[in-house]
Design an enzyme around this catalytic site. Structure first.
Site, PDB file in Angstrom:
ATOM      1  N   GLU A  57     -10.988  36.915  -5.013  1.00  0.00           N
ATOM      2  CA  GLU A  57     -11.334  37.788  -4.053  1.00  0.00           C
ATOM      3  C   GLU A  57     -10.060  38.207  -3.210  1.00  0.00           C
ATOM      4  O   GLU A  57      -9.068  37.443  -2.931  1.00  0.00           O
ATOM      5  CB  GLU A  57     -12.237  37.387  -2.848  1.00  0.00           C
ATOM      6  CG  GLU A  57     -13.597  36.623  -3.593  1.00  0.00           C
ATOM      7  CD  GLU A  57     -14.411  37.797  -3.904  1.00  0.00           C
ATOM      8  OE1 GLU A  57     -14.377  39.021  -3.290  1.00  0.00           O
ATOM      9  OE2 GLU A  57     -15.593  37.565  -4.425  1.00  0.00           O
ATOM     10  N   THR A  58     -10.145  39.489  -2.581  1.00  0.00           N
ATOM     11  CA  THR A  58      -9.192  40.008  -1.681  1.00  0.00           C
ATOM     12  C   THR A  58      -9.925  40.331  -0.485  1.00  0.00           C
ATOM     13  O   THR A  58     -10.815  40.983  -0.651  1.00  0.00           O
ATOM     14  CB  THR A  58      -8.184  41.254  -2.107  1.00  0.00           C
ATOM     15  OG1 THR A  58      -7.541  40.756  -3.213  1.00  0.00           O
ATOM     16  CG2 THR A  58      -7.457  41.648  -1.161  1.00  0.00           C
TER      17      THR A  58
END
Length: 261
Positions: free
Chosen positions: A46-47
């Site tokens: 995830e970002t």
């Protein structure tokens, strides 16, 4: 432009364990295609994209291939960035997200996240799930987000070698596998989501929003010490409180700098 960039190991107190998340601090959200390209470039599960707007923290999450409506470890990482780097006087932050307001509070036990519960219903095992997992589950539960496959032993969960192509073909974007815990844990789990660009997520806060109500009904209690048995591994303390789940974890900073976008 250049923007602050952080990479943080979440749900761990040791570097190189838990689940790494990228946190990008932006003046405003760019278009979706740009955020998706950044997340693909970062190539982490995830970002998190953080924007402070009119005194409120707005948060969105992208895997390398899709935007997701809820993410635990990247929220935890973003809270640590705010309270340990951007605003040292804060002990609580509320993120405005696609899943509603998400409060995170600093405590002596780490960071406490207040997330929505995700109850599930038992169903007949869907076609292909045994082949996808390489083992027939004892039972299967489902909600709109994921399947949850219950296995016989913690060792079965730990030793699982699933077929990611087959899992990607199921009619839910991810599958949680779980079993009664060993080594002092209430339960163990793993999470596979190749359809979202994450063959196996190291430690998954959102999965515990489904695990907590499931194990509450099974174990007749509301507080749990869980272990996600990925290669990196991670511990999550969670508590079911009505229709919410409190998730507790630590963070370790790995990388700090700037990104040019």
């Amino acid at each position: 432009m250049r923007v602050p960039f952080f990479q943080v190991d979440a749900f761990t107190s040791q570097r190189f364990a838990g689940n790494p998340a990228a946190v990008m601090v932006l003046p405003s959200f760019p278009d979706d295609a740009t955020m998706q390209a950044i997340a693909a470039e970062n190539n982490l599960a995830e970002t998190a994209f953080l924007v402070l707007q009119l005194g409120q923290y707005h948060l969105r999450w992208f895997t390398p291939t899709v935007e997701v409506p809820l993410c635990g470890h990247a929220t935890l990482a973003t809270a640590a960035v705010i309270m340990e780097r951007l605003n040292l006087g804060l002990d609580e932050v509320v993120f405005q997200t696609a899943s509603g307001p998400l409060p995170v509070t600093r405590s002596s036990d780490g960071y406490v996240m207040d997330f929505p519960s995700r109850p599930s219903d038992i169903v007949a095992p869907p076609h292909g799930i045994a082949k996808a997992l390489g083992v027939a589950p004892m039972e299967v539960h489902v909600n709109q987000y994921n399947y949850l496959a219950v296995l016989d032993h913690a060792k079965t969960v730990r030793d699982l070698a699933p077929d990611f192509v087959a899992i990607a073909g199921l009619d839910r974007p991810g599958i949680i596998v779980t079993a009664p815990g060993d080594d002092g844990y209430d339960f163990v789990s793993r999470y596979f989501a190749p359809a979202k660009g994450i063959p196996e997520d190291p430690v998954t806060g959102a999965a515990h929003c489904m695990l907590a109500p499931f194990w509450a009904a099974r174990l007749k209690k509301t507080t749990f010490h869980g272990y996600q048995a990925s290669r990196r591994g991670g511990e999550i303390d969670c508590q079911l409180v009505g229709d919410r789940v409190n998730l507790v974890g630590h963070c370790v900073f790995y990388l700090e700098g700037q990104a040019e976008i």
